[in-house]
Design a protein around this motif. Structure first.
Motif, PDB file in Angstrom:
ATOM      1  N   ASP A   1       2.262  14.564  16.967  1.00  0.00           N
ATOM      2  CA  ASP A   1       3.494  15.051  16.321  1.00  0.00           C
ATOM      3  C   ASP A   1       4.568  15.431  17.339  1.00  0.00           C
TER       4      ASP A   1
ATOM      5  N   ARG B   1       9.480   6.875   7.565  1.00  0.00           N
ATOM      6  CA  ARG B   1      10.277   8.111   7.514  1.00  0.00           C
ATOM      7  C   ARG B   1      11.607   7.847   6.811  1.00  0.00           C
TER       8      ARG B   1
ATOM      9  N   SER C   1       6.620  18.740   2.541  1.00  0.00           N
ATOM     10  CA  SER C   1       6.797  17.342   2.964  1.00  0.00           C
ATOM     11  C   SER C   1       5.524  16.735   3.541  1.00  0.00           C
TER      12      SER C   1
ATOM     13  N   ARG D   1       0.483  12.762   3.684  1.00  0.00           N
ATOM     14  CA  ARG D   1      -0.934  12.789   3.341  1.00  0.00           C
ATOM     15  C   ARG D   1      -1.250  11.810   2.198  1.00  0.00           C
TER      16      ARG D   1
ATOM     17  N   ARG E   1       5.891  11.801  19.442  1.00  0.00           N
ATOM     18  CA  ARG E   1       6.417  10.575  18.838  1.00  0.00           C
ATOM     19  C   ARG E   1       7.928  10.462  19.085  1.00  0.00           C
TER      20      ARG E   1
ATOM     21  N   SER F   1      -0.819  11.831  10.153  1.00  0.00           N
ATOM     22  CA  SER F   1      -0.121  11.879  11.450  1.00  0.00           C
ATOM     23  C   SER F   1      -0.128  10.537  12.156  1.00  0.00           C
TER      24      SER F   1
ATOM     25  N   ALA G   1       2.948   8.967  10.261  1.00  0.00           N
ATOM     26  CA  ALA G   1       4.216   9.699  10.447  1.00  0.00           C
ATOM     27  C   ALA G   1       5.124   9.168  11.564  1.00  0.00           C
TER      28      ALA G   1
ATOM     29  N   ARG H   1      -3.595  16.089  16.732  1.00  0.00           N
ATOM     30  CA  ARG H   1      -2.487  15.965  15.785  1.00  0.00           C
ATOM     31  C   ARG H   1      -1.203  16.510  16.429  1.00  0.00           C
TER      32      ARG H   1
ATOM     33  N   ARG I   1       7.836  19.144   9.531  1.00  0.00           N
ATOM     34  CA  ARG I   1       8.019  19.034  10.979  1.00  0.00           C
ATOM     35  C   ARG I   1       9.472  18.751  11.347  1.00  0.00           C
ATOM     36  N   ASP I   2      10.186  18.087  10.436  1.00  0.00           N
ATOM     37  CA  ASP I   2      11.558  17.651  10.752  1.00  0.00           C
ATOM     38  C   ASP I   2      12.548  18.076   9.669  1.00  0.00           C
ATOM     39  N   MET I   3      12.201  19.122   8.937  1.00  0.00           N
ATOM     40  CA  MET I   3      13.083  19.543   7.835  1.00  0.00           C
ATOM     41  C   MET I   3      14.438  20.004   8.365  1.00  0.00           C
TER      42      MET I   3
HETATM   43  O1  C5P Z   1       2.046  19.711   7.177  1.00  0.00           O
HETATM   44  P1  C5P Z   1       0.800  18.878   7.137  1.00  0.00           P
HETATM   45  O2  C5P Z   1      -0.265  19.354   8.075  1.00  0.00           O
HETATM   46  O3  C5P Z   1       0.282  18.666   5.761  1.00  0.00           O
HETATM   47  O4  C5P Z   1       1.274  17.439   7.658  1.00  0.00           O
HETATM   48  C1  C5P Z   1       0.368  16.401   7.898  1.00  0.00           C
HETATM   49  C2  C5P Z   1       0.964  15.457   8.933  1.00  0.00           C
HETATM   50  O5  C5P Z   1       2.118  14.814   8.343  1.00  0.00           O
HETATM   51  C3  C5P Z   1       1.491  16.125  10.204  1.00  0.00           C
HETATM   52  O6  C5P Z   1       0.492  16.264  11.203  1.00  0.00           O
HETATM   53  C4  C5P Z   1       2.611  15.195  10.627  1.00  0.00           C
HETATM   54  O7  C5P Z   1       2.105  14.121  11.395  1.00  0.00           O
HETATM   55  C5  C5P Z   1       3.130  14.617   9.323  1.00  0.00           C
HETATM   56  N1  C5P Z   1       4.389  15.238   8.896  1.00  0.00           N
HETATM   57  C6  C5P Z   1       5.555  14.789   9.459  1.00  0.00           C
HETATM   58  N2  C5P Z   1       6.754  15.276   9.029  1.00  0.00           N
HETATM   59  C7  C5P Z   1       6.805  16.210   8.090  1.00  0.00           C
HETATM   60  C8  C5P Z   1       5.615  16.720   7.513  1.00  0.00           C
HETATM   61  C9  C5P Z   1       4.411  16.220   7.945  1.00  0.00           C
HETATM   62  O8  C5P Z   1       5.540  13.942  10.347  1.00  0.00           O
HETATM   63  N3  C5P Z   1       7.998  16.651   7.691  1.00  0.00           N
END
Ligand code: C5P
Length: 247
Positions: free
Chosen positions: A195, A120, A44, A49, A198, A111, A114, A191, A141-143
């Motif tokens: 994360d 979202r 995710s 990104r 928020r 981030s 996000a 970051r 992060r929120d799966m």
């Molecule tokens: O996992 P990754 O480092 O690629 O994620 C990049 C950014 O995307 C995280 O720092 C976060 O802010 C955001 N993210 C998120 N929710 C997710 C996956 C990533 O907020 N499920």
């Protein structure tokens, strides 16, 4: 995985969620599970990104606060995102953008986007449609907390910031980026702060998640521990962690 077909958002396919901060090992473990189970994979973080990349291309300023009209633009981009994951690439309307979204700067842009609830929300349906038979491994992060609250198995990985910075630095160097541990350590800290703090979907363990600190574990040791829990929760036969990591 290619763009999921439109279908009802409640799926019977089992889901394994892996959440945690950057460098905690969730991507490595997710790929190890996917290789062993033959399930679909949702990374995710790539969605956020790619949105960061689109924002940069559109000249959208991501300083806090993001302007109202830019939030509307970002939500519209999120709602019509045409992404597919195949052969190790991330394809945005046919263009492989994988190399462009892997830098720490791309992670930072992600981030900053996000925390936007509108974005979202716009990504929710797309992510949920990835849960297709035979099953889905989803990392982010929120799966486990928001996107797949009914997941069969929820895992939350942590690791000390030094270990995470070391791992990220090694990964980025392998991709050809010229980075230092000190720089990555600083950027990860920033970051993490965004994360964790928020208001919407902050990084936190889902209720009942299997929590594992990977600081002093090898990738193979972490996969063994997670696989045991996955097998138990998903009612699967033993998952062998032999020959891992594959590369
Ligand atoms: O996992 P990754 O480092 O690629 O994620 C990049 C950014 O995307 C995280 O720092 C976060 O802010 C955001 N993210 C998120 N929710 C997710 C996956 C990533 O907020 N499920």
């Amino acid at each position: 995985m290619s763009s999921p077909p439109r279908q009802p958002e409640i799926s019977a396919a089992p889901v394994i969620t892996l959440d945690g901060p950057s460098g905690s090992g969730k991507g490595t473990i997710a790929r190890g599970l996917v290789a062993r189970l033959g399930w679909h994979y949702l990374e995710s973080g790539a969605l956020y990104r790619v949105l960061g990349l689109l924002a940069a291309r559109d000249g959208i300023a991501l300083g806090a606060p993001i302007a109202e009209r830019d939030i509307a633009k970002l939500s519209a981009l999120a709602a019509r995102l045409q992404l597919s994951f195949r052969d190790g690439g991330v394809f945005l309307e046919g263009e492989d953008v994988n190399a462009q979204i892997r830098s720490e700067a791309a992670g930072e842009r992600a981030s900053r986007i996000a925390p936007l609830p509108e974005v979202r929300e716009a990504l929710l349906g797309w992510q949920r449609r990835c849960a297709r038979p035979p099953g889905l491994v989803a990392d982010g992060r929120d799966m486990g907390t928001v996107v797949f609250p009914g997941a069969a198995c929820k895992v939350f990985l942590t690791a000390g910031v030094e270990a995470r910075a070391r791992r990220r630095c090694a990964q980025l160097k392998e991709l050809g980026f010229n980075v230092s541990i000190a720089q990555i350590h600083r950027e990860l800290g920033e970051r993490d702060r965004r994360d964790l703090s928020r208001a919407v979907s902050p990084l936190k363990p889902a209720e009942g998640a299997f929590q594992l600190d990977t600081t002093s574990l090898s990738a193979a040791e972490a996969l063994v521990a997670v696989s045991a829990r996955v097998a138990r929760d998903c009612n699967l036969p033993e998952i062998s962690a032999g020959n891992f990591p594959e590369s």
